[in-house]
Design a protein around this motif. Structure first.
Motif, PDB file in Angstrom:
ATOM      1  N   GLN A  45      -5.699  -2.998 -13.585  1.00 38.06           N
ATOM      2  CA  GLN A  45      -5.920  -3.998 -12.548  1.00 38.06           C
ATOM      3  C   GLN A  45      -4.698  -4.133 -11.641  1.00 38.06           C
ATOM      4  O   GLN A  45      -4.824  -4.216 -10.417  1.00 38.06           O
ATOM      5  CB  GLN A  45      -6.258  -5.345 -13.190  1.00 38.06           C
ATOM      6  N   MET A  46      -3.522  -4.136 -12.234  1.00 32.69           N
ATOM      7  CA  MET A  46      -2.300  -4.260 -11.433  1.00 32.69           C
ATOM      8  C   MET A  46      -2.106  -3.044 -10.537  1.00 32.69           C
ATOM      9  O   MET A  46      -1.714  -3.180  -9.371  1.00 32.69           O
ATOM     10  CB  MET A  46      -1.101  -4.423 -12.373  1.00 32.69           C
ATOM     11  N   ILE A  47      -2.381  -1.855 -11.069  1.00 27.26           N
ATOM     12  CA  ILE A  47      -2.248  -0.636 -10.263  1.00 27.26           C
ATOM     13  C   ILE A  47      -3.221  -0.663  -9.077  1.00 27.26           C
ATOM     14  O   ILE A  47      -2.867  -0.303  -7.944  1.00 27.26           O
ATOM     15  CB  ILE A  47      -2.475   0.612 -11.144  1.00 27.26           C
ATOM     16  N   ALA A  48      -4.439  -1.101  -9.349  1.00 29.39           N
ATOM     17  CA  ALA A  48      -5.443  -1.142  -8.293  1.00 29.39           C
ATOM     18  C   ALA A  48      -5.027  -2.114  -7.181  1.00 29.39           C
ATOM     19  O   ALA A  48      -5.121  -1.790  -5.990  1.00 29.39           O
ATOM     20  CB  ALA A  48      -6.794  -1.539  -8.872  1.00 29.39           C
ATOM     21  N   PHE A  49      -4.558  -3.307  -7.563  1.00 29.80           N
ATOM     22  CA  PHE A  49      -4.112  -4.269  -6.557  1.00 29.80           C
ATOM     23  C   PHE A  49      -2.907  -3.742  -5.772  1.00 29.80           C
ATOM     24  O   PHE A  49      -2.806  -3.948  -4.555  1.00 29.80           O
ATOM     25  CB  PHE A  49      -3.755  -5.605  -7.223  1.00 29.80           C
ATOM     26  N   PHE A  50      -2.031  -3.050  -6.429  1.00 26.24           N
ATOM     27  CA  PHE A  50      -0.868  -2.482  -5.747  1.00 26.24           C
ATOM     28  C   PHE A  50      -1.307  -1.435  -4.715  1.00 26.24           C
ATOM     29  O   PHE A  50      -0.787  -1.393  -3.593  1.00 26.24           O
ATOM     30  CB  PHE A  50       0.076  -1.856  -6.788  1.00 26.24           C
ATOM     31  N   LEU A  51      -2.256  -0.582  -5.107  1.00 26.83           N
ATOM     32  CA  LEU A  51      -2.755   0.430  -4.176  1.00 26.83           C
ATOM     33  C   LEU A  51      -3.423  -0.205  -2.955  1.00 26.83           C
ATOM     34  O   LEU A  51      -3.277   0.275  -1.829  1.00 26.83           O
ATOM     35  CB  LEU A  51      -3.735   1.359  -4.891  1.00 26.83           C
ATOM     36  N   VAL A  52      -4.133  -1.299  -3.188  1.00 28.19           N
ATOM     37  CA  VAL A  52      -4.779  -1.985  -2.069  1.00 28.19           C
ATOM     38  C   VAL A  52      -3.747  -2.465  -1.064  1.00 28.19           C
ATOM     39  O   VAL A  52      -3.884  -2.270   0.153  1.00 28.19           O
ATOM     40  CB  VAL A  52      -5.640  -3.157  -2.578  1.00 28.19           C
ATOM     41  N   TRP A  53      -2.685  -3.100  -1.553  1.00 26.93           N
ATOM     42  CA  TRP A  53      -1.650  -3.592  -0.641  1.00 26.93           C
ATOM     43  C   TRP A  53      -0.932  -2.445   0.078  1.00 26.93           C
ATOM     44  O   TRP A  53      -0.580  -2.559   1.246  1.00 26.93           O
ATOM     45  CB  TRP A  53      -0.644  -4.452  -1.406  1.00 26.93           C
ATOM     46  N   VAL A  54      -0.732  -1.332  -0.623  1.00 27.65           N
ATOM     47  CA  VAL A  54      -0.094  -0.186   0.028  1.00 27.65           C
ATOM     48  C   VAL A  54      -0.966   0.331   1.171  1.00 27.65           C
ATOM     49  O   VAL A  54      -0.481   0.606   2.282  1.00 27.65           O
ATOM     50  CB  VAL A  54       0.176   0.933  -0.998  1.00 27.65           C
ATOM     51  N   VAL A  55      -2.269   0.442   0.908  1.00 26.94           N
ATOM     52  CA  VAL A  55      -3.184   0.934   1.940  1.00 26.94           C
ATOM     53  C   VAL A  55      -3.247  -0.041   3.108  1.00 26.94           C
ATOM     54  O   VAL A  55      -3.297   0.371   4.274  1.00 26.94           O
ATOM     55  CB  VAL A  55      -4.577   1.171   1.331  1.00 26.94           C
ATOM     56  N   VAL A  56      -3.251  -1.342   2.852  1.00 30.60           N
ATOM     57  CA  VAL A  56      -3.301  -2.334   3.925  1.00 30.60           C
ATOM     58  C   VAL A  56      -2.071  -2.217   4.815  1.00 30.60           C
ATOM     59  O   VAL A  56      -2.163  -2.212   6.058  1.00 30.60           O
ATOM     60  CB  VAL A  56      -3.426  -3.756   3.342  1.00 30.60           C
ATOM     61  N   VAL A  57      -0.884  -2.117   4.193  1.00 32.14           N
ATOM     62  CA  VAL A  57       0.354  -2.026   4.977  1.00 32.14           C
ATOM     63  C   VAL A  57       0.391  -0.730   5.772  1.00 32.14           C
ATOM     64  O   VAL A  57       0.695  -0.724   6.980  1.00 32.14           O
ATOM     65  CB  VAL A  57       1.580  -2.154   4.051  1.00 32.14           C
ATOM     66  N   VAL A  58       0.095   0.398   5.099  1.00 31.03           N
ATOM     67  CA  VAL A  58       0.123   1.689   5.792  1.00 31.03           C
ATOM     68  C   VAL A  58      -0.942   1.729   6.884  1.00 31.03           C
ATOM     69  O   VAL A  58      -0.716   2.240   7.992  1.00 31.03           O
ATOM     70  CB  VAL A  58      -0.081   2.839   4.790  1.00 31.03           C
ATOM     71  N   GLY A  59      -2.120   1.157   6.616  1.00 26.99           N
ATOM     72  CA  GLY A  59      -3.180   1.120   7.624  1.00 26.99           C
ATOM     73  C   GLY A  59      -2.800   0.287   8.835  1.00 26.99           C
ATOM     74  O   GLY A  59      -3.138   0.645   9.969  1.00 26.99           O
ATOM     75  N   ALA A  60      -2.086  -0.843   8.602  1.00 32.38           N
ATOM     76  CA  ALA A  60      -1.640  -1.679   9.714  1.00 32.38           C
ATOM     77  C   ALA A  60      -0.632  -0.938  10.589  1.00 32.38           C
ATOM     78  O   ALA A  60      -0.703  -0.987  11.827  1.00 32.38           O
ATOM     79  CB  ALA A  60      -1.043  -2.968   9.187  1.00 32.38           C
ATOM     80  N   ILE A  61       0.315  -0.233   9.941  1.00 31.61           N
ATOM     81  CA  ILE A  61       1.301   0.540  10.717  1.00 31.61           C
ATOM     82  C   ILE A  61       0.615   1.661  11.495  1.00 31.61           C
ATOM     83  O   ILE A  61       0.909   1.896  12.680  1.00 31.61           O
ATOM     84  CB  ILE A  61       2.393   1.112   9.783  1.00 31.61           C
ATOM     85  N   ASP A  62      -0.307   2.343  10.835  1.00 36.11           N
ATOM     86  CA  ASP A  62      -1.032   3.434  11.496  1.00 36.11           C
ATOM     87  C   ASP A  62      -1.847   2.915  12.672  1.00 36.11           C
ATOM     88  O   ASP A  62      -1.898   3.550  13.739  1.00 36.11           O
ATOM     89  CB  ASP A  62      -1.938   4.112  10.473  1.00 36.11           C
ATOM     90  N   ALA A  63      -2.481   1.751  12.507  1.00 31.50           N
ATOM     91  CA  ALA A  63      -3.272   1.188  13.595  1.00 31.50           C
ATOM     92  C   ALA A  63      -2.390   0.777  14.769  1.00 31.50           C
ATOM     93  O   ALA A  63      -2.774   0.966  15.936  1.00 31.50           O
ATOM     94  CB  ALA A  63      -4.069  -0.009  13.081  1.00 31.50           C
ATOM     95  N   TYR A  64      -1.227   0.237  14.488  1.00 35.18           N
ATOM     96  CA  TYR A  64      -0.309  -0.162  15.547  1.00 35.18           C
ATOM     97  C   TYR A  64       0.126   1.048  16.379  1.00 35.18           C
ATOM     98  O   TYR A  64       0.111   1.004  17.616  1.00 35.18           O
ATOM     99  CB  TYR A  64       0.909  -0.860  14.935  1.00 35.18           C
ATOM    100  N   LEU A  65       0.500   2.129  15.699  1.00 28.72           N
ATOM    101  CA  LEU A  65       0.902   3.335  16.423  1.00 28.72           C
ATOM    102  C   LEU A  65      -0.269   3.937  17.202  1.00 28.72           C
ATOM    103  O   LEU A  65      -0.097   4.439  18.326  1.00 28.72           O
ATOM    104  CB  LEU A  65       1.467   4.361  15.439  1.00 28.72           C
ATOM    105  N   MET A  66      -1.460   3.865  16.627  1.00 28.48           N
ATOM    106  CA  MET A  66      -2.647   4.397  17.298  1.00 28.48           C
ATOM    107  C   MET A  66      -2.923   3.627  18.589  1.00 28.48           C
ATOM    108  O   MET A  66      -3.213   4.225  19.638  1.00 28.48           O
ATOM    109  CB  MET A  66      -3.859   4.304  16.366  1.00 28.48           C
ATOM    110  N   VAL A  67      -2.847   2.305  18.534  1.00 23.89           N
ATOM    111  CA  VAL A  67      -3.120   1.478  19.713  1.00 23.89           C
ATOM    112  C   VAL A  67      -2.103   1.769  20.822  1.00 23.89           C
ATOM    113  O   VAL A  67      -2.457   1.841  22.000  1.00 23.89           O
ATOM    114  CB  VAL A  67      -3.124  -0.017  19.333  1.00 23.89           C
TER     115      VAL A  67
END
Length: 205
Positions: free
Chosen positions: A137-159
């Motif tokens: 459960q902890m690993i899964a939650f950690f992966l979710v936060w990593v994807v959210v942060v990386v996705g936000a950075i990727d979206a910012y650069l894309m825009v």
């Protein structure tokens, strides 16, 4: 005085002549013979006249008419959805119309977005929460936060890149809502995007 002959006046002669001219031959003959003209059919009663007024000129099956109307509306909705999915300009709402919005969609669809894996990852986390293993459960939650942060950075650069391309290609400022429009599409699964993607991943826009 008593032996004077009475002659008809000019007005009497004129009136008799006009009545004779207006009277149809058949009516005049019947009137002359003393017979009453026949109607040919009995006079309809009041109920019959009211029923004739209420009766439609063309008989209509209301159930069949409603069924045809529903079928016609369903066909129009299906055609509209298909045209919207294809990206036809006439079927697009105001927020999706125009060459600039079409370019934003093509730019997002031509790249791999980290936001696309966020939804499947959330489903995996939801399944892992029912397991008794706390470590998973902890690993899964950690992966979710990593994807959210990386996705936000990727979206910012894309825009940022999209806005630069809009200025260079269309010689105008990006329309209001460009960032939210691009990010929302980038975080959707490719199969669920509407209008449908027109380009493949890796295509040059």
């Amino acid at each position: 005085m008593f032996g004077r002959n009475k002659t008809p006046s000019d007005s009497d002669v004129t009136s008799e002549a006009s009545e004779a001219a207006l009277t149809p031959p058949s009516t005049a003959q019947e009137a002359g013979s003393g017979q009453t003209p026949k109607k040919g059919r009995p006079t309809p009663t009041r109920k019959e006249r009211e029923a004739a007024r209420r009766k439609p000129l063309v008989p209509v099956d209301r159930k069949a008419a409603k069924r045809e109307s529903r079928d016609e509306l369903r066909k129009k909705r299906i055609q509209q959805r298909e045209a919207f999915a294809r990206g036809d300009q006439d079927a697009l709402p105001a927020r999706d119309k125009g060459p600039v919005k079409a370019f934003i969609r093509d730019y997002v669809d031509s790249r791999r977005n980290f936001g696309e894996i966020l939804l499947p990852l959330m489903l995996i986390v939801l399944l892992l929460t029912v397991l008794p293993n706390h470590m998973l459960q902890m690993i899964a939650f950690f992966l979710v936060w990593v994807v959210v942060v990386v996705g936000a950075i990727d979206a910012y650069l894309m825009v940022r890149r999209i806005k630069v391309q809009i200025r260079e290609r269309f010689h105008t400022e990006p329309p209001r809502g460009t960032a939210s429009y691009a990010v929302m599409r980038a975080f959707q699964l490719r199969a669920g995007r509407r209008p449908n993607p027109r380009v493949k991943r890796g295509d040059t826009i």
